[in-house]
Design a protein around this motif. Sequence first.
Motif, PDB file in Angstrom:
ATOM      1  N   HIS A 128       0.870  -1.182  -0.038  1.00 40.27           N
ATOM      2  CA  HIS A 128      -0.022   0.092   0.046  1.00 40.27           C
ATOM      3  C   HIS A 128       0.938   1.214  -0.117  1.00 40.27           C
ATOM      4  O   HIS A 128       0.599   2.207  -0.697  1.00 40.27           O
ATOM      5  CB  HIS A 128      -0.758  -0.070   1.225  1.00 40.27           C
ATOM      6  CG  HIS A 128      -2.067   0.915   1.288  1.00 40.27           C
ATOM      7  ND1 HIS A 128      -2.218   1.529   2.394  1.00 40.27           N
ATOM      8  CD2 HIS A 128      -3.104   1.469   0.409  1.00 40.27           C
ATOM      9  CE1 HIS A 128      -3.140   2.530   2.079  1.00 40.27           C
ATOM     10  NE2 HIS A 128      -3.664   2.371   0.767  1.00 40.27           N
ATOM     11  N   MET A 129       1.971   1.423   0.724  1.00 42.96           N
ATOM     12  CA  MET A 129       3.003   2.289   0.643  1.00 42.96           C
ATOM     13  C   MET A 129       3.848   2.513  -0.490  1.00 42.96           C
ATOM     14  O   MET A 129       3.765   3.426  -1.233  1.00 42.96           O
ATOM     15  CB  MET A 129       3.846   2.359   1.982  1.00 42.96           C
ATOM     16  CG  MET A 129       3.293   2.337   3.445  1.00 42.96           C
ATOM     17  SD  MET A 129       4.604   2.549   4.673  1.00 42.96           S
ATOM     18  CE  MET A 129       5.059   0.770   4.716  1.00 42.96           C
ATOM     19  N   SER A 135       4.168   4.204  -6.833  1.00 43.22           N
ATOM     20  CA  SER A 135       3.545   3.660  -8.191  1.00 43.22           C
ATOM     21  C   SER A 135       4.139   2.224  -8.580  1.00 43.22           C
ATOM     22  O   SER A 135       4.269   1.718  -9.488  1.00 43.22           O
ATOM     23  CB  SER A 135       3.506   4.331  -9.277  1.00 43.22           C
ATOM     24  OG  SER A 135       2.852   5.740  -8.857  1.00 43.22           O
ATOM     25  N   LYS A 136       4.600   1.371  -7.364  1.00 48.02           N
ATOM     26  CA  LYS A 136       5.022   0.097  -7.397  1.00 48.02           C
ATOM     27  C   LYS A 136       4.648  -0.907  -6.445  1.00 48.02           C
ATOM     28  O   LYS A 136       4.144  -0.328  -5.300  1.00 48.02           O
ATOM     29  CB  LYS A 136       6.577   0.007  -7.658  1.00 48.02           C
ATOM     30  CG  LYS A 136       7.165   0.823  -9.032  1.00 48.02           C
ATOM     31  CD  LYS A 136       8.817   0.399  -9.069  1.00 48.02           C
ATOM     32  CE  LYS A 136       9.237   1.124 -10.221  1.00 48.02           C
ATOM     33  NZ  LYS A 136       8.769   0.751 -11.746  1.00 48.02           N
ATOM     34  N   LEU A 170      10.377  -5.253  -7.438  1.00 43.86           N
ATOM     35  CA  LEU A 170       9.363  -4.219  -7.422  1.00 43.86           C
ATOM     36  C   LEU A 170       8.934  -4.273  -9.095  1.00 43.86           C
ATOM     37  O   LEU A 170       9.536  -4.591 -10.021  1.00 43.86           O
ATOM     38  CB  LEU A 170       9.899  -2.939  -7.156  1.00 43.86           C
ATOM     39  CG  LEU A 170      10.192  -2.412  -5.872  1.00 43.86           C
ATOM     40  CD1 LEU A 170      10.828  -1.084  -5.650  1.00 43.86           C
ATOM     41  CD2 LEU A 170       9.049  -2.583  -5.184  1.00 43.86           C
ATOM     42  N   THR A 171       7.583  -4.180  -9.132  1.00 40.89           N
ATOM     43  CA  THR A 171       7.052  -4.076 -10.486  1.00 40.89           C
ATOM     44  C   THR A 171       6.079  -3.103 -10.537  1.00 40.89           C
ATOM     45  O   THR A 171       5.370  -2.474  -9.249  1.00 40.89           O
ATOM     46  CB  THR A 171       6.278  -5.408 -10.689  1.00 40.89           C
ATOM     47  OG1 THR A 171       5.472  -5.421 -11.893  1.00 40.89           O
ATOM     48  CG2 THR A 171       5.273  -5.937  -9.544  1.00 40.89           C
ATOM     49  N   ASP A 172       5.690  -2.594 -11.573  1.00 36.95           N
ATOM     50  CA  ASP A 172       4.717  -1.633 -11.802  1.00 36.95           C
ATOM     51  C   ASP A 172       3.197  -2.089 -12.070  1.00 36.95           C
ATOM     52  O   ASP A 172       2.182  -1.393 -12.374  1.00 36.95           O
ATOM     53  CB  ASP A 172       5.046  -0.629 -12.916  1.00 36.95           C
ATOM     54  CG  ASP A 172       5.078  -1.226 -14.389  1.00 36.95           C
ATOM     55  OD1 ASP A 172       4.986  -2.494 -14.268  1.00 36.95           O
ATOM     56  OD2 ASP A 172       5.601  -0.573 -15.023  1.00 36.95           O
ATOM     57  N   GLU A 178      -2.881 -11.095  -9.063  1.00 38.88           N
ATOM     58  CA  GLU A 178      -2.359 -12.411  -9.034  1.00 38.88           C
ATOM     59  C   GLU A 178      -0.913 -12.020  -8.031  1.00 38.88           C
ATOM     60  O   GLU A 178      -0.447 -12.572  -7.149  1.00 38.88           O
ATOM     61  CB  GLU A 178      -1.640 -12.888 -10.210  1.00 38.88           C
ATOM     62  CG  GLU A 178      -0.796 -14.161 -10.056  1.00 38.88           C
ATOM     63  CD  GLU A 178       0.075 -14.442 -11.244  1.00 38.88           C
ATOM     64  OE1 GLU A 178       0.986 -15.120 -11.135  1.00 38.88           O
ATOM     65  OE2 GLU A 178      -0.183 -13.950 -12.492  1.00 38.88           O
ATOM     66  N   VAL A 179      -0.218 -10.610  -8.323  1.00 38.29           N
ATOM     67  CA  VAL A 179       0.762 -10.114  -7.584  1.00 38.29           C
ATOM     68  C   VAL A 179       0.499  -9.770  -6.356  1.00 38.29           C
ATOM     69  O   VAL A 179       1.080 -10.226  -5.233  1.00 38.29           O
ATOM     70  CB  VAL A 179       1.351  -8.676  -8.420  1.00 38.29           C
ATOM     71  CG1 VAL A 179       2.186  -8.148  -7.593  1.00 38.29           C
ATOM     72  CG2 VAL A 179       1.983  -9.328  -9.598  1.00 38.29           C
TER      73      VAL A 179
END
Length: 202
Positions: A128-129, A135-136, A170-172, A178-179
């Motif tokens: 959430h943070m 934005s990741k 980390l991913t955008d 699923e993530v």
Amino acid sequence: MVLENKLGITESAELAREEERISKTKAIELFTDDLLQGKTIGTFETLAFIHHHLFSDIYEFAGKIRKENIAKGNFRFAPVMYLKSSLEHIDQMPHSTFDEIVEKYVEMNAAHPFREGNGRSARIWLDHMFKHSLSKVVDWNRVDKGDYLLAMERSPIKDIEIKHLLKQSLTDQVNSREVFMKGLDASYHYEGYTTYNSEDLM
């Protein structure tokens, strides 16, 4: 010892299965219905909301600060007598950069405010943070479970390992269910808590 639960389960393996099934169902609600929309980023209040949502069908203590001193192996999480002030301190910690967010997460892990379900709740809180500040989110599929648990155990002394693990994962894909759900896997959380008396601190 099997934790007292609303399901009336007295066998630990059965409780673990039901706990995972129910908490994942509730996590899907959290994600699909965007229940964290408008919740304050990086506060214990928001973490308690997450914990309550995941575990209120299972435990009376869902969303409530624990009343027991707990330990995992030789590591003692924040003693109950200092827990409230620890959480107030964590609330004040900044969370605008990657390093700040992970440092706040490490402090919350050391506090371990709930009797059970800390890791799963805190990983949602962490993402959430990340989501709002960077934005990741963490793609937990790319985080080795053994490496993660070892890094978290060492993080109160040295957080470089957990920072490295999380940064490279980390991913955008902030809107991927699923993530989001992968962080709820039971294999990422601590097992085998023990309790101890306040007198043991003397």
